[in-house]
Design an enzyme around this catalytic site. Sequence first.
Site, PDB file in Angstrom:
ATOM      1  N   TYR A 106      35.018  49.653  30.375  1.00 32.67           N
ATOM      2  CA  TYR A 106      35.700  48.363  30.259  1.00 32.67           C
ATOM      3  C   TYR A 106      36.592  48.352  29.025  1.00 32.67           C
ATOM      4  O   TYR A 106      36.174  48.825  27.955  1.00 32.67           O
ATOM      5  CB  TYR A 106      34.693  47.227  30.101  1.00 32.67           C
ATOM      6  N   TYR A 145      29.003  52.919  36.099  1.00 29.38           N
ATOM      7  CA  TYR A 145      28.732  53.159  34.682  1.00 29.38           C
ATOM      8  C   TYR A 145      27.252  52.967  34.385  1.00 29.38           C
ATOM      9  O   TYR A 145      26.566  52.203  35.063  1.00 29.38           O
ATOM     10  CB  TYR A 145      29.611  52.265  33.795  1.00 29.38           C
ATOM     11  N   ARG A 155      25.283  51.072  37.273  1.00 25.89           N
ATOM     12  CA  ARG A 155      25.880  50.053  38.147  1.00 25.89           C
ATOM     13  C   ARG A 155      26.673  50.732  39.251  1.00 25.89           C
ATOM     14  O   ARG A 155      27.445  51.651  38.983  1.00 25.89           O
ATOM     15  CB  ARG A 155      26.859  49.159  37.365  1.00 25.89           C
ATOM     16  N   HIS A 158      31.895  48.075  41.065  1.00 32.67           N
ATOM     17  CA  HIS A 158      31.943  46.646  41.384  1.00 32.67           C
ATOM     18  C   HIS A 158      33.112  45.974  40.697  1.00 32.67           C
ATOM     19  O   HIS A 158      33.574  46.422  39.651  1.00 32.67           O
ATOM     20  CB  HIS A 158      30.636  45.949  40.981  1.00 32.67           C
ATOM     21  N   HIS A 160      34.061  42.127  39.284  1.00 31.26           N
ATOM     22  CA  HIS A 160      33.575  40.779  39.004  1.00 31.26           C
ATOM     23  C   HIS A 160      34.627  39.779  39.488  1.00 31.26           C
ATOM     24  O   HIS A 160      35.814  39.960  39.218  1.00 31.26           O
ATOM     25  CB  HIS A 160      33.378  40.585  37.496  1.00 31.26           C
TER      26      HIS A 160
HETATM   27 FE   LIG Z   1      30.333  45.023  35.296  1.00 34.42          FE
END
Ligand SMILES: [Fe+3]
Lengths: 240, 191
Positions: A106, A145, A155, A158, A160
Amino acid sequence: MSGLPFYRRERGEHPPALTPGYKSSVLRAPFRPLVSPEQTELDMTGPTFGHGMLGPLDNDLIRNASQGGEALGERIIVHGRVLDENARPIPNALIEAWQANAGGRYAHTNDGYLAPLDPNFSGCGRTMSDGDGYYRFRTIRPGPYPWPNNGSDWRPAHIHLSIFGEAFSQRLITQLYFEGDPLIPLCPIVNTIPDPDVIERLVARLDFKNQMPFDSLAYRFDIVLRGRRQTYFENREEGA
Amino acid sequence: MTREPQKDGRLKETPSQTAGPYVHIGTAPQSIGREPLPNQPGPVAYDGADSITIEGVIYDGAGEPVRDAMVEFWGADAQGRTGEHGLFGRATSDFKTGEFRFQTVKPGQMKEGLAPRIDFLIFARGINLHLHTRIYFQEDQALVEADPELRRVAPKSRATLIAQRIDGGAKAAYRFDVNLQGENETVFFDV
Ligand SMILES: [Fe+3]
């Protein structure tokens, strides 16, 4: 003007607050039961947004943070309709999206994952549904990640999504997963939802025929927000 | 995925998932040092001379500040009007202190018998479906106690919904702390 009240939220269709498999929930889940008042004008209206608020590249995450190049990764279109529980389209629904880059990192000051940042990708975009409730944005498929939970959990890929309908009661933030991802059933956050059929509703389907040829694959993801009761009589019955 | 109507003609609402620790990227880029998107809601919904400020901290069950929350507020205007007249905005918890702060107007009464309030949503890592609470105001104590909406809330719990005045100046400032669980747990609503 605001019309009839909304159906109660079916709490069984959502993850409960306390989900010990997802450790962060343990100290953040209220213990006491929720209070259910009558809906007022404040609940039945909400902030509304117009297409004019969007910048021309808000719905193109491949280019909206460009430093001269395009974002790296598998190019995809995410599209679908925003409907209410009565299967009516919701126009002018604002959808905000954020995600990791193709490496699973991110662009956020608190993310220290070792995968590199992509200088041409911020992972932030917006779109809005049209008169038929249809929405669309373009991005790259995010990478999975690792995160600390039970040791190193991973995870699934995905995106959000934050969605505003016509009323504050419809407010929703969720996550979109991708069909066929083997990490979905292993994820403690996905599994905060106990029912596999409910989880399926968060899985975007490959929509091969709606690809942009020689450019981007497409994934289909419809979004359902709460709907208004059909009659005032029904409201009184259910509210009794 | 593609939705088909259920037997009774109703679709099922899309399930919620946590907003996660990086909610700022999509909803409040200014909190991580980026330009907000055009017209993106922020912590100042109203900047008139009669604006009010509400600040607070969200505490978890161990009494630790929640430092990664995003909160949203929605209230009537000073005349009690909602819909297109309503005021909406967003704030985030400070990464170090957990303090959130926003500025809006003191809402008027929506109708006779209802105490003025601001609806307040909390999104954060570890919160699977956003929490919905209400901010009432210290000076409206009598209205709050008479509000039929709050009949079923015990007086001690009702107190968790009341923002306390923290200054004596012309511009009103209020404190509204939230406790997610435990002895002084804030009242949360299913509206
Ligand atoms: Fe996330």
